[in-house]
Design a protein around this motif. Structure first.
Motif, short mmCIF file in Angstrom:
data_model
loop_
_atom_site.label_atom_id
_atom_site.label_comp_id
_atom_site.label_asym_id
_atom_site.label_seq_id
_atom_site.Cartn_x
_atom_site.Cartn_y
_atom_site.Cartn_z
N ILE A 102 0.83 -1.21 0.00
CA ILE A 102 0.00 0.00 0.00
C ILE A 102 0.86 1.26 0.00
CG2 ILE A 102 -1.69 1.35 1.31
CD1 ILE A 102 -2.86 -1.32 2.32
N VAL A 103 1.88 1.28 0.88
CA VAL A 103 2.68 2.52 0.95
C VAL A 103 3.51 2.72 -0.32
CG1 VAL A 103 2.81 2.52 3.46
CG2 VAL A 103 4.61 1.38 2.16
N ASP A 104 3.60 1.71 -1.09
CA ASP A 104 4.39 1.73 -2.30
C ASP A 104 3.58 2.07 -3.54
OD1 ASP A 104 6.91 1.33 -3.27
OD2 ASP A 104 6.41 -0.67 -4.02
N ALA A 105 2.25 2.21 -3.38
CA ALA A 105 1.38 2.39 -4.54
C ALA A 105 1.17 3.87 -4.86
CB ALA A 105 0.04 1.72 -4.28
N GLU A 106 0.84 4.11 -6.12
CA GLU A 106 0.60 5.50 -6.54
C GLU A 106 -0.88 5.84 -6.61
OE1 GLU A 106 2.43 3.40 -8.59
OE2 GLU A 106 4.47 4.08 -8.18
N VAL A 107 -1.67 4.85 -7.02
CA VAL A 107 -3.09 5.11 -7.22
C VAL A 107 -3.91 4.23 -6.27
CG1 VAL A 107 -5.01 5.00 -8.88
CG2 VAL A 107 -2.74 5.72 -9.65
N GLY A 108 -4.93 4.81 -5.67
CA GLY A 108 -5.85 4.04 -4.84
C GLY A 108 -7.24 4.04 -5.45
#
Ligand code: SF4
Lengths: 726, 173
Positions: A188-194
């Motif tokens: 999650i902390v590594d993602a760009e889009v949620g």
């Protein structure tokens, strides 16, 4: 259609986990809503907000678009799945995102956005723990709230251990949760889009409500700088204040929690700074909150549903899953049998018919037996069985009439638009019953021969393991016509409705009812009357059912005008008169029959309450009895009357609380569903065999319940009215 | 007031959330006692005894770095409202990253002023409705610890905190 084999296999592999979880949720719902003082008021408020919102939908969409854009976000209204996916792919592409994290959303399941993004080489990670399990197992959700409800802890442990090969094999729920949390936390902390769904969106401020327990929606939004919310257009409500009833109802209805851990009320873009989680120097507050927000609202057939008088109510659905959890069949097979491409459970028929088409709904529509146990469970008061009936009717009309000699001979069908053979047989059971009585006992002998059972199985799909009803030569109507009223100075006057079964098969309970009413000072007549239309309605033959309804009201109308009350023994027929007829006949005729009809024990209860003496009935002193009420009777709130009268008569009563006996009329006769019907019945059998219950004689109100219990137990059940007759 | 507070505390207890109450002057001590180190936090907006309450006299690191946040056990933030009948806390999302501090930790310690306890959900939503209409804005209605039943039994601490502790600050003392 899920075949008998598929159903059997699902019951074997997933049945136990589904049963345990759905029943837990369902019990939790009863407990939790019982704590709400104004439960019915909240349901009414919720319903009326949705009704108005769907009515005003085009305006609300305009208003919402304006507010979200004024807040700095973007709104895109997508016609269909492809359109929505194209838009989302562009957003992800523009952000040059390698990883998208998702918080569970049925709408994104509906459009299959994961596949679309993965085709672009994007890593898509589900953050809801249950959804993540399914992603790893490459399976579809089997429940709209708890997607992995069909998986046991053991099978999840096996999956994780195989997939990730941890140093120490994972075993407990704690260990599994902790492992998933750690793994997902990193991603999650590594993602760009949620990507999230949205349970509700308020048009006035652009505030969306997201309901979760795990906190994954919060993390999905907070840890990424680009938020895409995907929701059906029907999720819009006018104001933030309108959220109130839904916040109180959604968790209670779904999983029996008073409220889920987190209800996020987000007016994106939110103020939370976008941080680099590897930064060890910059304080949190020094990161800026440069965030992008896209609201993707999906039509995908919904606006057409809005114009469809019958399917429209589906759009009020808040996806709480109460209908699934309260459904006896769903409790046995779960959403992998009882569901379409995306949605599952009773209301899935409406959703799948609206967004995918009637053919997808057809695959599982027959699993709704019309027992109505979901009706009061639904927080927005959707008449889910009616939607199933309408869709069944449409499916029937899509079919060619098979025109087999056997059924045509037995069942001259008023409905010339071609329900399948089996449906027409059950739908026109009135004709069968008449013929059966007229030719009894020959008909009974003939129906029981191996040869005819084989033929019935082959041609009509009637399971040979079921006992068939035994027709009586003398019908209740004949019996009543041959005797005089026993009441000299009647207190009240009634017409006892001779339903099909009471008239032809369970004549004894009819005679008992007449005697009980007479003992209490009621003058009773039993005129010939058409069957209620319940049988054709169950088969989705609405035109035939309507014809019955009209003939019944014509037959009973003069008696009602003459000051007689209508007393009904069979609860499913009583439910027709007081519930379904509203959909079938004109308002005046419906009001007249609904207001003047009473279930037989409701009537007896009223008589006793008004001063009739229990002494004129057959009473017992502390005799122990087990009572199984009928599904539709319970939905109408009429179980208590039978219990109260039996107690008044001196019985010590225990009641079953399983939702349904599993028979629900013709359903249990059908070969395809025999095993499912018995599996549901097994829960009733277990209760009736409990300590302290096992030796009690059993009474049950409904015809089909009586037949099912007869098949389940050694003890032969009776209708409770037979206990009261002197 | 007493009944709102009593029902709030009763609801918290049912959720497995621990509660302490304190006066403004004792708040630092209460926070110190409540945290498990390493602890990070966001100082409340409200002034305490005419001075901004800064958490400086406590073991809490205010405005930590992202790495410090991820290493922290406890996160201390203010709760905007309490909801009596549910034991819920309304958490706001500030540019001080209160959302991250209350979410990315094992233990969340919420500071709540007694006067901010609303009797019920209806009143709380009405207040949020008003505020959102004036200023836009976002909030989280958080009830108990984060939880999941997806792994076959109820487990506390799914993505969010597994423990929640509320410090109720009494007025006028
Ligand atoms: S139909 Fe009603 S009960 Fe079923 S999911 Fe929708 S809102 Fe819930």
């Amino acid at each position: 259609m899920a075949t008998a084999d598929e159903i059997r296999e699902l019951m074997r592999t997933e049945g136990a986990a589904v049963a345990e979880n759905t029943q837990g949720f369902n019990t939790g719902r009863y407990d939790s809503v019982a704590d709400l003082e104004d439960y019915e008021e909240l349901k009414r408020a919720a319903r009326s907000i949705k009704e108005d919102a769907i009515e005003d939908l085009p305006d609300l969409l305009d208003q919402l678009t304006e507010t979200v854009e004024a807040n700095g976000g973007t709104v895109y209204i997508a016609d269909d799945a492809a359109d929505a996916n194209d838009y989302i792919r562009d957003v992800v592409d523009e952000r040059a995102a390698d990883r998208v994290v998702k918080s569970k959303s049925m709408t994104s399941e509906e459009i299959e956005v994961n596949e679309a993004l993965e085709a672009d080489g994007v890593d898509v990670v589900e953050t809801d723990l249950g959804e993540w399990v399914l992603q790893i197992a490459d399976e579809a959700p089997s429940h709209i709230v708890a997607p992995a409800i069909h998986k046991s802890r053991e099978s999840i442990a096996e999956l994780f251990n195989e997939q990730f090969d941890p140093d120490e094999p994972l075993e407990t729920a704690e260990e599994l949760t902790h492992f998933a949390r750690e793994k997902l936390g990193e991603q999650i902390v590594d993602a760009e889009v949620g990507i999230t769904g949205a349970n509700f969106i308020a048009a006035d401020t652009g505030t969306m409500a997201l309901v979760t327990s795990e906190g994954n929606a919060r993390k999905t939004v907070a840890a990424t700088d680009t938020h895409v919310a995907v929701a059906g257009v029907e999720k819009v409500i006018p104001t933030v204040a309108d959220l109130h009833p839904f916040i109180e109802l959604i968790g209670r209805s779904g999983t029996g929690q008073d409220i889920t851990s987190y209800v996020s009320l987000l007016t994106p873009p939110v103020d939370t700074p976008v941080v680099d989680f590897t930064d060890d120097e910059t304080p949190l507050s020094e990161f800026d909150s440069d965030r992008d927000f896209h609201l993707v609202l999906i039509d995908n057939g919904r606006l057409e549903m809005r114009d469809d008088e019958q399917l429209r109510e589906t759009l009020y659905c808040i996806r709480c899953s109460a209908c699934s959890n309260s459904c006896a069949n769903f409790q046995s097979v779960g959403g992998h049998a009882f569901g379409g491409e995306t949605y599952s459970g009773g209301i899935a028929t409406g959703w799948e018919a609206g967004i995918e088409g009637v053919d997808v709904a057809e695959e599982f529509n027959d699993l709704c037996t019309g027992c109505t146990r979901c009706v009061n469970a639904c927080p927005v008061g959707i008449d889910i069985p009616w939607i199933n009936t309408v869709v069944r009717d449409r499916i029937n009309r899509d079919k060619d009439a098979p025109g087999e000699w056997l059924v045509d001979g037995l069942t001259p069908d008023e409905e010339d638009d071609g329900a399948p053979l089996q449906k027409r047989f059950f739908g026109n059971f009135e004709t069968v019953a008449k013929l059966g009585s007229a030719t009894a006992p020959v008909s009974n002998w003939l129906a029981g021969t191996t040869l005819s059972r084989r033929a019935m199985d082959r041609i009509l799909g009637i399971d040979p393991r079921r006992d068939l009803p035994t027709f009586e030569r003398e019908t209740l109507v004949d019996w009543a016509a041959s005797r005089d009223s026993q009441v000299a100075k009647p207190e009240r006057r009634a017409v006892l409705y001779p339903d099909l079964y009471t008239n032809h098969v369970q004549v004894e309970r009819g005679k008992a009812a007449v005697k009980v009413l007479e003992s209490l000072g009621v003058d009773v007549v039993v005129p010939p009357a058409p069957s209620s239309g319940r049988a054709p309605l169950s088969q989705g033959m609405i035109a035939t059912a309507t014809d019955h309804a009209e003939r019944v009201t014509e037959t009973l109308g003069p008696h009602i005008e003459d000051g007689r009350d209508v007393v009904v023994i069979e609860p499913s027929d009583h439910a027709m008169f007081t519930r379904e007829y509203e959909r079938l006949i004109d308002e005046a005729a419906f009001t007249s029959i609904a207001e003047n009809s009473y279930e037989v024990f409701e009537y007896v209860f009223g008589l006793l309450d008004n001063g009739a003496s229990v002494e004129s009935l057959s009473t017992a002193t502390g005799a122990e009895i087990a009572y199984h009420s009928h599904c539709q009777q319970r939905t109408l709130g009429l179980e208590a009357h039978t219990v109260a009268v039996l107690e008044d008569c001196g019985y010590d009563v225990v009641t079953s609380d399983v939702e349904c006996c599993g028979m629900a009329g013709s359903f249990g006769y059908k070969s395809d569903y025999y095993e499912l019907s018995m599996d549901v019945g097994d829960r009733l059998r277990t209760q009736l065999r409990d300590d302290g219950v096992q030796d009690r004689p059993v009474v049950a109100s409904g015809t089909s319940c009586l037949e099912q219990i007869d098949a389940l137990l050694e003890r032969q059940p009776r209708h409770p009215i037979e206990l009261l007759a002197t | 007031m007493e009944s709102k507070r009593a029902s709030f505390e009763g609801a918290l207890e049912a959720l497995g959330v621990t509660v302490a109450s304190t006066t403004e002057s004792e708040l630092e001590a209460a926070v110190t006692e409540a945290v498990t180190e390493p602890a990070v936090g966001v100082a409340p907006d409200e002034a305490v005894a005419d001075e901004a309450f800064s958490l400086t006299e406590t073991p809490v690191t205010v405005d930590p770095t992202p790495v410090a946040l991820r290493e922290a056990t406890t996160g201390v933030t203010e709760a905007e409202l309490g909801i009596g009948d549910y034991g819920s806390l309304v958490l706001s999302m500030t540019d001080q990253a209160s959302e991250l501090v209350s979410l990315f930790v094992e233990r969340h310690v919420a500071i709540l002023y007694e006067e901010d306890i609303q009797p019920d959900m209806d009143a709380a939503v009405a207040e949020l409705d008003e505020r959102f209409n004036e200023t836009g804005g976002s909030a989280i209605i958080a009830t108990g610890p984060s939880a999941t039943a997806d792994m076959g039994a109820l487990v506390k601490g799914a993505h969010g905190p597994r423990e929640v502790h509320v410090i109720i600050v009494e007025e006028g003392v």
